[in-house]
Design a protein around this motif. Structure first.
Motif, PDB file in Angstrom:
ATOM      1  N   GLN A 103       0.832  -1.200   0.000  1.00 47.00           N
ATOM      2  CA  GLN A 103       0.000   0.000   0.000  1.00 47.00           C
ATOM      3  C   GLN A 103       0.870   1.254   0.000  1.00 47.00           C
ATOM      4  O   GLN A 103       0.615   2.206  -0.735  1.00 47.00           O
ATOM      5  CB  GLN A 103      -0.921  -0.014   1.220  1.00 47.00           C
ATOM      6  N   LEU A 104       1.923   1.220   0.803  1.00 48.23           N
ATOM      7  CA  LEU A 104       2.846   2.354   0.856  1.00 48.23           C
ATOM      8  C   LEU A 104       3.513   2.572  -0.510  1.00 48.23           C
ATOM      9  O   LEU A 104       3.564   3.686  -1.030  1.00 48.23           O
ATOM     10  CB  LEU A 104       3.909   2.100   1.932  1.00 48.23           C
ATOM     11  N   ALA A 105       3.988   1.479  -1.096  1.00 48.01           N
ATOM     12  CA  ALA A 105       4.689   1.584  -2.378  1.00 48.01           C
ATOM     13  C   ALA A 105       3.744   2.056  -3.482  1.00 48.01           C
ATOM     14  O   ALA A 105       4.121   2.879  -4.329  1.00 48.01           O
ATOM     15  CB  ALA A 105       5.308   0.242  -2.746  1.00 48.01           C
ATOM     16  N   LEU A 106       2.527   1.541  -3.485  1.00 44.90           N
ATOM     17  CA  LEU A 106       1.569   1.958  -4.514  1.00 44.90           C
ATOM     18  C   LEU A 106       1.207   3.432  -4.353  1.00 44.90           C
ATOM     19  O   LEU A 106       1.056   4.161  -5.337  1.00 44.90           O
ATOM     20  CB  LEU A 106       0.310   1.086  -4.459  1.00 44.90           C
ATOM     21  N   THR A 107       1.064   3.864  -3.097  1.00 44.16           N
ATOM     22  CA  THR A 107       0.805   5.286  -2.861  1.00 44.16           C
ATOM     23  C   THR A 107       1.947   6.122  -3.423  1.00 44.16           C
ATOM     24  O   THR A 107       1.728   7.105  -4.141  1.00 44.16           O
ATOM     25  CB  THR A 107       0.677   5.569  -1.344  1.00 44.16           C
ATOM     26  N   ALA A 108       3.187   5.686  -3.116  1.00 40.98           N
ATOM     27  CA  ALA A 108       4.355   6.413  -3.622  1.00 40.98           C
ATOM     28  C   ALA A 108       4.359   6.421  -5.145  1.00 40.98           C
ATOM     29  O   ALA A 108       4.661   7.437  -5.787  1.00 40.98           O
ATOM     30  CB  ALA A 108       5.638   5.776  -3.098  1.00 40.98           C
ATOM     31  N   LEU A 109       3.980   5.279  -5.734  1.00 41.93           N
ATOM     32  CA  LEU A 109       3.975   5.166  -7.197  1.00 41.93           C
ATOM     33  C   LEU A 109       2.959   6.126  -7.815  1.00 41.93           C
ATOM     34  O   LEU A 109       3.240   6.811  -8.809  1.00 41.93           O
ATOM     35  CB  LEU A 109       3.640   3.720  -7.589  1.00 41.93           C
ATOM     36  N   MET A 110       1.789   6.184  -7.202  1.00 36.30           N
ATOM     37  CA  MET A 110       0.747   7.107  -7.684  1.00 36.30           C
ATOM     38  C   MET A 110       1.233   8.545  -7.581  1.00 36.30           C
ATOM     39  O   MET A 110       1.076   9.349  -8.503  1.00 36.30           O
ATOM     40  CB  MET A 110      -0.536   6.954  -6.849  1.00 36.30           C
ATOM     41  N   ILE A 111       1.820   8.863  -6.412  1.00 37.71           N
ATOM     42  CA  ILE A 111       2.277  10.238  -6.177  1.00 37.71           C
ATOM     43  C   ILE A 111       3.332  10.617  -7.217  1.00 37.71           C
ATOM     44  O   ILE A 111       3.267  11.680  -7.833  1.00 37.71           O
ATOM     45  CB  ILE A 111       2.843  10.382  -4.745  1.00 37.71           C
ATOM     46  N   GLN A 112       4.274   9.714  -7.460  1.00 42.50           N
ATOM     47  CA  GLN A 112       5.327  10.076  -8.405  1.00 42.50           C
ATOM     48  C   GLN A 112       4.803  10.119  -9.835  1.00 42.50           C
ATOM     49  O   GLN A 112       5.251  10.940 -10.630  1.00 42.50           O
ATOM     50  CB  GLN A 112       6.532   9.146  -8.281  1.00 42.50           C
ATOM     51  N   ALA A 113       3.828   9.263 -10.148  1.00 40.61           N
ATOM     52  CA  ALA A 113       3.263   9.303 -11.502  1.00 40.61           C
ATOM     53  C   ALA A 113       2.560  10.646 -11.729  1.00 40.61           C
ATOM     54  O   ALA A 113       2.746  11.281 -12.763  1.00 40.61           O
ATOM     55  CB  ALA A 113       2.292   8.146 -11.700  1.00 40.61           C
ATOM     56  N   VAL A 114       1.780  11.070 -10.753  1.00 36.43           N
ATOM     57  CA  VAL A 114       1.031  12.319 -10.919  1.00 36.43           C
ATOM     58  C   VAL A 114       1.978  13.524 -10.921  1.00 36.43           C
ATOM     59  O   VAL A 114       1.997  14.316 -11.875  1.00 36.43           O
ATOM     60  CB  VAL A 114      -0.028  12.465  -9.799  1.00 36.43           C
ATOM     61  N   ILE A 115       2.797  13.630  -9.875  1.00 37.22           N
ATOM     62  CA  ILE A 115       3.665  14.813  -9.760  1.00 37.22           C
ATOM     63  C   ILE A 115       4.791  14.768 -10.790  1.00 37.22           C
ATOM     64  O   ILE A 115       5.040  15.743 -11.505  1.00 37.22           O
ATOM     65  CB  ILE A 115       4.251  14.925  -8.339  1.00 37.22           C
ATOM     66  N   GLY A 116       5.462  13.620 -10.884  1.00 37.63           N
ATOM     67  CA  GLY A 116       6.611  13.513 -11.779  1.00 37.63           C
ATOM     68  C   GLY A 116       6.237  13.727 -13.235  1.00 37.63           C
ATOM     69  O   GLY A 116       6.830  14.548 -13.930  1.00 37.63           O
ATOM     70  N   VAL A 117       5.208  12.999 -13.695  1.00 38.41           N
ATOM     71  CA  VAL A 117       4.801  13.144 -15.092  1.00 38.41           C
ATOM     72  C   VAL A 117       4.243  14.548 -15.331  1.00 38.41           C
ATOM     73  O   VAL A 117       4.554  15.195 -16.328  1.00 38.41           O
ATOM     74  CB  VAL A 117       3.769  12.057 -15.481  1.00 38.41           C
ATOM     75  N   GLY A 118       3.458  15.027 -14.379  1.00 39.69           N
ATOM     76  CA  GLY A 118       2.875  16.368 -14.518  1.00 39.69           C
ATOM     77  C   GLY A 118       3.938  17.443 -14.656  1.00 39.69           C
ATOM     78  O   GLY A 118       3.925  18.235 -15.605  1.00 39.69           O
ATOM     79  N   LEU A 119       4.880  17.447 -13.711  1.00 38.86           N
ATOM     80  CA  LEU A 119       5.949  18.452 -13.757  1.00 38.86           C
ATOM     81  C   LEU A 119       6.791  18.302 -15.021  1.00 38.86           C
ATOM     82  O   LEU A 119       7.184  19.286 -15.649  1.00 38.86           O
ATOM     83  CB  LEU A 119       6.858  18.338 -12.525  1.00 38.86           C
ATOM     84  N   GLY A 120       7.059  17.049 -15.393  1.00 37.37           N
ATOM     85  CA  GLY A 120       7.880  16.790 -16.579  1.00 37.37           C
ATOM     86  C   GLY A 120       7.228  17.327 -17.846  1.00 37.37           C
ATOM     87  O   GLY A 120       7.888  17.949 -18.678  1.00 37.37           O
ATOM     88  N   LEU A 121       5.921  17.109 -17.978  1.00 35.83           N
ATOM     89  CA  LEU A 121       5.211  17.606 -19.151  1.00 35.83           C
ATOM     90  C   LEU A 121       5.221  19.127 -19.175  1.00 35.83           C
ATOM     91  O   LEU A 121       5.445  19.759 -20.208  1.00 35.83           O
ATOM     92  CB  LEU A 121       3.760  17.099 -19.158  1.00 35.83           C
ATOM     93  N   TRP A 122       4.997  19.695 -18.004  1.00 30.95           N
ATOM     94  CA  TRP A 122       4.967  21.150 -17.904  1.00 30.95           C
ATOM     95  C   TRP A 122       6.331  21.736 -18.318  1.00 30.95           C
ATOM     96  O   TRP A 122       6.410  22.672 -19.122  1.00 30.95           O
ATOM     97  CB  TRP A 122       4.596  21.557 -16.470  1.00 30.95           C
ATOM     98  N   ALA A 123       7.394  21.127 -17.778  1.00 32.67           N
ATOM     99  CA  ALA A 123       8.740  21.612 -18.094  1.00 32.67           C
ATOM    100  C   ALA A 123       9.022  21.477 -19.598  1.00 32.67           C
ATOM    101  O   ALA A 123       9.584  22.375 -20.225  1.00 32.67           O
ATOM    102  CB  ALA A 123       9.786  20.834 -17.297  1.00 32.67           C
ATOM    103  N   ALA A 124       8.589  20.345 -20.179  1.00 31.63           N
ATOM    104  CA  ALA A 124       8.857  20.122 -21.602  1.00 31.63           C
ATOM    105  C   ALA A 124       8.144  21.161 -22.464  1.00 31.63           C
ATOM    106  O   ALA A 124       8.691  21.664 -23.441  1.00 31.63           O
ATOM    107  CB  ALA A 124       8.414  18.724 -22.008  1.00 31.63           C
ATOM    108  N   LEU A 125       6.912  21.501 -22.083  1.00 31.14           N
ATOM    109  CA  LEU A 125       6.143  22.463 -22.879  1.00 31.14           C
ATOM    110  C   LEU A 125       6.657  23.886 -22.685  1.00 31.14           C
ATOM    111  O   LEU A 125       6.435  24.751 -23.527  1.00 31.14           O
ATOM    112  CB  LEU A 125       4.657  22.386 -22.514  1.00 31.14           C
ATOM    113  N   ARG A 126       7.341  24.131 -21.579  1.00 26.22           N
ATOM    114  CA  ARG A 126       7.895  25.469 -21.321  1.00 26.22           C
ATOM    115  C   ARG A 126       9.418  25.426 -21.445  1.00 26.22           C
ATOM    116  O   ARG A 126      10.119  26.131 -20.720  1.00 26.22           O
ATOM    117  CB  ARG A 126       7.526  25.921 -19.909  1.00 26.22           C
ATOM    118  N   ARG A 127       9.911  24.565 -22.321  1.00 22.26           N
ATOM    119  CA  ARG A 127      11.339  24.324 -22.415  1.00 22.26           C
ATOM    120  C   ARG A 127      12.115  25.628 -22.607  1.00 22.26           C
ATOM    121  O   ARG A 127      11.779  26.445 -23.455  1.00 22.26           O
ATOM    122  CB  ARG A 127      11.633  23.388 -23.574  1.00 22.26           C
TER     123      ARG A 127
END
Lengths: 343, 308
Positions: free
Chosen positions: B101-125
């Motif tokens: 449960q802990l690992a899945l929570t971490a996975l969800m958090i990183q998928a949302v924040i990591g992918v979100g921030l990454g996309l944002w950074a790429a579009l504002r390169r």
């Protein structure tokens, strides 16, 4: 009479009406870390409905960059267009807003590219990619758009179109992929089609089929076709006129039969002589000596002068203007008369 | 597809057997006597030690000990018992869901924040947002869990009272803060991976085609770019699930979560072979399954990949 290239639109005299598309004194620069690359330096050409213009030149001559500037698909920056106009039915596309240009792209001016495999999206079916034109631009339902996609695939002569519409690009052969690109480009009956080296990546037999297809489609719809190529052999049968580019400029402009009969620029002459010929089998093939110019460090005077057999002293100092030879013909060579007579 | 899955699962059997043997041997080779470690300060009589050693087959050679263990697992579903006579199977059953449960929570958090921030950074390169995101990922990578865990616990848990400080009594909510701490470095890594992947994708020819088709930027990026850019991220996310489960030790300690990490540490300290082997084997199984899911996801995302 020495006219400068700026006040000359070579084809207008020959057709006598407002051209469909006119590129006028277009300049494109790329601002890179190594310096400013002047890829296009004052190119002008025009195209009428139903006409085929072949733009000929080697890599780095600026032929593709000019086309991408017409489409508005250059990455800006690094690309900058400091001067010039691209008039489509009298409207300068370069002054339009991005939204307005998006309405022109794909719907009124379409383009196909050299490498059809990498130009098609690997994760969507070809039917999806073709029908997208109808769904997005015409607001059609998925089903109707798919039907149109099948019709288009039949129109570009893809066998078993109905069965193959849900296949992915990698499941098609090179020639079939280029047909899919063409189907996508002609989907909304564009008035201008730009084909950027459409057959370069294909087998010779397939090349001929694709050229034939393009010619047929053009006849059916009366669209203007800009055919960008480095292969003189490809354009002979289909082009009406040819613009030869070198070092970001047009060096010769002429109707196709004139150019094959007697080129008026040493570069064109070199290109023609380097086509393999059956009657000269066994002899060493002619090659233009030297290398294409470095766009970061262009030769002074005429860009072709280091490689030119006709070179005189003023070629190194003076940039040759586009001399008018006849109403439909021009050459950017100080010694075009000698070249014309010598061939 | 079904046959492919079965083949992959069959291939997992030798991997699991090999892993158990390897881990068994490593624990066997550790210095120190588990019986003495168990007794603590007061040394037991030699007779007691000898009886216990016999009972736990500690005098037998390595391969024989391994056979006793693995036959128990395979034929009786018995993962052995601890020296305190608690079945290891029960311990794992109690701790694995918590860590998962802990690992899945971490996975969800990183998928949302990591992918979100990454996309944002790429579009504002090249713009300010991009630089800021890249700089903050650098900080995120540099701060160890040990620091970020205690600081966030103190700040958000104790001072502000936004999150539970420790334990798992409040269900999913109590996993959020530890999940974020556990995901920390991965968030940063995923952000950069997403940014690179999307930037790369947006340079490809088919994106140019989409623009030439007159698609607006939203559609070009969202429909034509995104799915292609996501493919490499799936590999990372899948492989990271195993890392998160195995690497949860520190986070579990800080937030007093009774998970696999704590169990594994205890097993190593007390030289309790059955605990170590059981836990690690289960983690290997998680890796194998996660990788299988990744490979199957590939086929879903990229039609060029087909399994038969």
């Amino acid at each position: 009479m020495a006219k400068t290239k700026n006040d000359l639109l070579p084809s207008e005299g020959g057709f006598g009406n407002e051209p469909l598309l006119a590129v006028d004194n277009l300049h494109v620069e790329f601002h890179t870390r190594a310096g400013v690359v002047k890829a296009v330096n004052g190119v002008s050409y025009s195209l009428s409905a139903g006409e085929t213009l072949a733009v000929l030149g080697e890599s780095g001559s600026g032929k593709s960059v000019t086309a991408q500037a017409i489409m508005g698909i250059l990455d800006m920056p690094p690309a900058v267009i400091p001067k010039g106009e691209v008039r489509f039915r009298g409207t300068d596309l370069l002054r339009l807003s991005e939204d307005a240009r998006t309405q022109v792209r794909g719907q009124r001016i379409a383009m196909i590219f050299q490498d059809a495999l990498s130009s098609l999206n690997p994760v969507f079916t070809v039917g999806w990619q073709i029908s997208e034109m109808f769904r997005v631009h015409r607001g059609m339902s998925k089903r109707d758009a798919m039907k149109k996609a099948v019709e288009l695939m039949e129109r570009v002569r893809i066998p078993a179109a109905k069965q193959r519409v849900n296949d992915y690009p990698h499941q098609f052969s090179g020639g079939m992929r280029q047909r899919i690109m063409i189907a996508m480009a002609i989907a909304l009956d564009p008035e201008v089609l730009i084909a950027d080296e459409p057959t370069t990546a294909l087998d010779v037999t397939v090349q001929a089929q694709i050229m034939e297809l393009l010619a047929d489609l053009q006849r059916e719809s009366n669209m203007g076709l800009i055919l960008i190529t480095h292969d003189l052999g490809v354009v002979a049968d289909v082009a009406d006129k040819i613009a030869v580019m070198y070092g970001g400029r047009i060096v010769e402009n002429a109707p196709v039969h004139d150019i094959y009969k007697a080129p008026a620029h040493p570069y064109t002459k070199g290109l023609l002589e380097s086509i393999p010929r059956v009657d000269l089998k066994g002899q060493e093939l002619y090659a233009i000596k030297g290398l294409p110019p470095n766009l970061l460090d262009m030769p002074s005077g005429c860009a072709f002068n280091p490689r030119c057999p006709y070179r005189q002293d003023n070629c190194v100092t003076d940039v040759p203007p586009l001399h008018e030879i006849s109403g439909v013909r021009s050459s950017a060579c100080h010694y075009w008369r000698e070249v014309l007579d010598g061939s | 597809m079904g046959r492919y899955v079965i083949r992959r699962l069959l291939q997992a059997i030798p991997v699991l057997l090999g892993a158990t043997l390897l881990i068994f041997a490593i624990v066997f080779a550790l210095p120190g006597d588990p019986i003495r470690a168990l007794a603590g300060e007061k040394p037991p009589s030699p007779q007691v030690v000898e009886v216990l050693r016999e009972q736990y087959h500690l005098n037998d050679p390595l391969l024989l000990q391994y056979w006793y263990y693995i036959s128990g697992v395979l034929f009786r579903g018995d993962f052995g018992t601890t020296f305190q006579n608690v079945p290891v199977g029960d311990l794992m059953k109690a701790t694995f869901p918590t860590t998962l449960q802990l690992a899945l929570t971490a996975l969800m958090i990183q998928a949302v924040i990591g992918v979100g921030l990454g996309l944002w950074a790429a579009l504002r390169r090249g713009k300010a947002e991009d630089t800021m995101i890249l700089a903050s990922t650098l900080i995120l990578i540099s701060v160890p869990t040990l620091v970020s865990g205690f600081v966030l616990q103190l700040l958000l848990g104790v001072k502000l009272g936004l999150f539970p400080i420790a334990g798992t009594s409040e269900g999913w909510y109590s996993f959020l803060l530890p999940g974020f701490v556990l995901a920390g470095g991965s968030i940063a890594y995923l952000t950069r991976l997403t940014r690179t992947s999307l930037v790369e994708t947006l340079r490809s020819d088919y994106i140019r085609t989409a623009v030439a088709k007159g698609m607006n930027r939203r559609r070009v990026v969202g429909r034509h770019g995104l799915r292609n850019a996501l493919i490499p991220l799936v590999t990372f996310l899948g492989a990271d699930l195993g890392n998160l489960m195995g690497g949860a030790v520190i986070t579990e300690r800080i937030f007093n979560i009774n998970g696999v990490g704590s169990l594994l540490i205890r097993g190593v300290y007390e030289r309790q072979q059955p605990i170590v082997v059981g836990v690690v084997t289960a983690l290997v199984l998680v890796y194998i399954l996660a990788n299988l899911v990744v490979d199957l996801m590939y086929a879903v995302l990229d039609p060029r990949i087909r399994y038969e």
